[in-house]
Design a protein around this motif. Sequence first.
Motif, PDB file in Angstrom:
ATOM      1  N   PHE A  10     111.321 -10.862  16.980  1.00 52.40           N
ATOM      2  CA  PHE A  10     109.827 -10.711  16.703  1.00 52.40           C
ATOM      3  C   PHE A  10     109.246 -11.868  16.459  1.00 52.40           C
ATOM      4  O   PHE A  10     109.823 -12.918  16.017  1.00 52.40           O
ATOM      5  CB  PHE A  10     109.799 -10.053  15.052  1.00 52.40           C
ATOM      6  CG  PHE A  10     110.294  -8.578  14.982  1.00 52.40           C
ATOM      7  CD1 PHE A  10     111.568  -8.298  14.577  1.00 52.40           C
ATOM      8  CD2 PHE A  10     109.355  -7.376  15.393  1.00 52.40           C
ATOM      9  CE1 PHE A  10     111.731  -6.911  14.608  1.00 52.40           C
ATOM     10  CE2 PHE A  10     109.737  -6.119  15.241  1.00 52.40           C
ATOM     11  CZ  PHE A  10     111.076  -5.828  14.788  1.00 52.40           C
ATOM     12  N   PHE A  37     103.457 -10.146  11.892  1.00 53.40           N
ATOM     13  CA  PHE A  37     104.482  -9.785  12.967  1.00 53.40           C
ATOM     14  C   PHE A  37     103.762  -8.868  14.188  1.00 53.40           C
ATOM     15  O   PHE A  37     102.883  -8.346  14.316  1.00 53.40           O
ATOM     16  CB  PHE A  37     105.604  -8.919  12.255  1.00 53.40           C
ATOM     17  CG  PHE A  37     106.476  -9.725  11.445  1.00 53.40           C
ATOM     18  CD1 PHE A  37     106.229  -9.864  10.356  1.00 53.40           C
ATOM     19  CD2 PHE A  37     107.790 -10.200  11.983  1.00 53.40           C
ATOM     20  CE1 PHE A  37     107.055 -10.554   9.257  1.00 53.40           C
ATOM     21  CE2 PHE A  37     108.683 -10.948  11.143  1.00 53.40           C
ATOM     22  CZ  PHE A  37     108.123 -10.994   9.711  1.00 53.40           C
ATOM     23  N   GLY A  38     104.468  -9.377  15.369  1.00 56.67           N
ATOM     24  CA  GLY A  38     104.241  -8.534  16.622  1.00 56.67           C
ATOM     25  C   GLY A  38     105.188  -7.375  16.474  1.00 56.67           C
ATOM     26  O   GLY A  38     106.150  -7.337  15.560  1.00 56.67           O
ATOM     27  N   LYS A  39     105.103  -6.494  17.522  1.00 57.46           N
ATOM     28  CA  LYS A  39     106.036  -5.073  17.394  1.00 57.46           C
ATOM     29  C   LYS A  39     107.278  -5.396  17.845  1.00 57.46           C
ATOM     30  O   LYS A  39     108.087  -4.485  17.756  1.00 57.46           O
ATOM     31  CB  LYS A  39     105.409  -4.050  18.405  1.00 57.46           C
ATOM     32  CG  LYS A  39     103.947  -3.730  17.830  1.00 57.46           C
ATOM     33  CD  LYS A  39     103.542  -2.438  18.815  1.00 57.46           C
ATOM     34  CE  LYS A  39     102.249  -1.798  18.214  1.00 57.46           C
ATOM     35  NZ  LYS A  39     101.836  -0.955  18.983  1.00 57.46           N
ATOM     36  N   TYR A  87     108.335  -5.667   2.339  1.00 56.32           N
ATOM     37  CA  TYR A  87     107.694  -5.358   3.641  1.00 56.32           C
ATOM     38  C   TYR A  87     107.939  -3.831   3.879  1.00 56.32           C
ATOM     39  O   TYR A  87     109.105  -3.408   3.551  1.00 56.32           O
ATOM     40  CB  TYR A  87     108.161  -6.192   4.695  1.00 56.32           C
ATOM     41  CG  TYR A  87     107.908  -7.555   4.983  1.00 56.32           C
ATOM     42  CD1 TYR A  87     108.501  -8.744   4.099  1.00 56.32           C
ATOM     43  CD2 TYR A  87     106.534  -8.281   5.568  1.00 56.32           C
ATOM     44  CE1 TYR A  87     108.086  -9.948   3.975  1.00 56.32           C
ATOM     45  CE2 TYR A  87     106.453  -9.328   5.633  1.00 56.32           C
ATOM     46  CZ  TYR A  87     107.099 -10.319   5.000  1.00 56.32           C
ATOM     47  OH  TYR A  87     106.913 -11.676   4.793  1.00 56.32           O
ATOM     48  N   GLN A 116     108.504  -1.586   7.409  1.00 55.87           N
ATOM     49  CA  GLN A 116     108.375  -1.666   9.093  1.00 55.87           C
ATOM     50  C   GLN A 116     108.657  -0.140   9.510  1.00 55.87           C
ATOM     51  O   GLN A 116     109.706   0.489   9.500  1.00 55.87           O
ATOM     52  CB  GLN A 116     109.631  -2.380   9.348  1.00 55.87           C
ATOM     53  CG  GLN A 116     109.850  -2.631  11.122  1.00 55.87           C
ATOM     54  CD  GLN A 116     110.906  -3.175  11.384  1.00 55.87           C
ATOM     55  OE1 GLN A 116     111.789  -3.637  10.659  1.00 55.87           O
ATOM     56  NE2 GLN A 116     111.081  -3.585  12.787  1.00 55.87           N
ATOM     57  N   GLY A 172     109.150   1.017  15.818  1.00 55.56           N
ATOM     58  CA  GLY A 172     108.232   0.498  16.688  1.00 55.56           C
ATOM     59  C   GLY A 172     107.392  -0.578  16.505  1.00 55.56           C
ATOM     60  O   GLY A 172     106.660  -0.987  17.268  1.00 55.56           O
ATOM     61  N   GLN A 173     107.078  -0.948  15.313  1.00 53.37           N
ATOM     62  CA  GLN A 173     106.351  -1.922  14.775  1.00 53.37           C
ATOM     63  C   GLN A 173     106.744  -3.110  14.059  1.00 53.37           C
ATOM     64  O   GLN A 173     108.226  -3.103  13.907  1.00 53.37           O
ATOM     65  CB  GLN A 173     105.464  -1.308  13.577  1.00 53.37           C
ATOM     66  CG  GLN A 173     104.550   0.093  14.102  1.00 53.37           C
ATOM     67  CD  GLN A 173     103.504  -0.248  15.243  1.00 53.37           C
ATOM     68  OE1 GLN A 173     102.932  -1.056  15.359  1.00 53.37           O
ATOM     69  NE2 GLN A 173     103.634   0.609  16.198  1.00 53.37           N
ATOM     70  N   GLY A 174     106.127  -4.054  13.956  1.00 52.60           N
ATOM     71  CA  GLY A 174     106.763  -5.159  13.254  1.00 52.60           C
ATOM     72  C   GLY A 174     106.599  -4.945  11.818  1.00 52.60           C
ATOM     73  O   GLY A 174     105.965  -4.427  11.201  1.00 52.60           O
ATOM     74  N   PRO A 175     107.230  -5.798  10.727  1.00 56.18           N
ATOM     75  CA  PRO A 175     107.089  -5.343   9.374  1.00 56.18           C
ATOM     76  C   PRO A 175     105.912  -6.088   9.025  1.00 56.18           C
ATOM     77  O   PRO A 175     105.075  -6.967   9.640  1.00 56.18           O
ATOM     78  CB  PRO A 175     108.375  -6.623   8.853  1.00 56.18           C
ATOM     79  CG  PRO A 175     109.231  -6.817   9.941  1.00 56.18           C
ATOM     80  CD  PRO A 175     108.528  -6.610  11.268  1.00 56.18           C
TER      81      PRO A 175
END
Lengths: 113, 116
Positions: A89, A103-105, B35, B37, B40-43
């Motif tokens: 990430f 964050f990115g994916k 967080y 999550q 398929g995504q970021g936190p």
Amino acid sequence: DQQVKQNSPSLSVQEGRISILNCDYTNSMFDYFLWYKKYPAEGPTFLISISSIKDKNEDGRFTVFLNKSAKHLSLHIVPSQPGDSAVYFCAASVRSGNTPLVFGKGTRLSVIA
Amino acid sequence: EAEVAQSPRYKITEKSQAVAFWCDPISGHATLYWYRQILGQGPELLVQFQDESVVDDSQLPKDRFSAERLKGVDSTLKIQPAELGDSAMYLCASSLFFSPGGYEQYFGPGTRLTVT
């Protein structure tokens, strides 16, 4: 609107070769960038970071490059090892403003022996 | 090596039920973060505490989510009632100092929530 983009969901690399993971951002206020590594069933682990006053930071096999004009950063892993297989990430923040991480994916890296 | 502890590791619940997650940060860490999550995504940050005080809960859906850190040590995140869209990994992190920018944040293993 996604402020941090990792456009490659996955990447496969041969053991011993270089892995290059890319990240783009849109918010010009971001001044601190981080890479986290995540194994399945574990939380993200901090890997390496770079401040916007630098264009390169190196730690062992890991190097992060920052191109502010292009709003682009990349993580280089040389040489790649099977244990590097994980989700990576990219994250960014306005550190001086004490804003949270964005964050990115993530990109799933597979290092093939 | 000190670690952030979270429990349970996995939780399956029916929609409209209540669910709670627990986090014990690294000893001495003043700042605690929750967080979420989605696969398929970021936190994404839900809430952050400095000691027992909420510093930022702007992304917490307050109609159904609540978080507390009563003694400034461990923390509980609650969802009531749970909805199908709440299925996600809930991650707790801590840092020694106030560091929302992410430097020196240590993450726990997370709680995987499935709402049926």
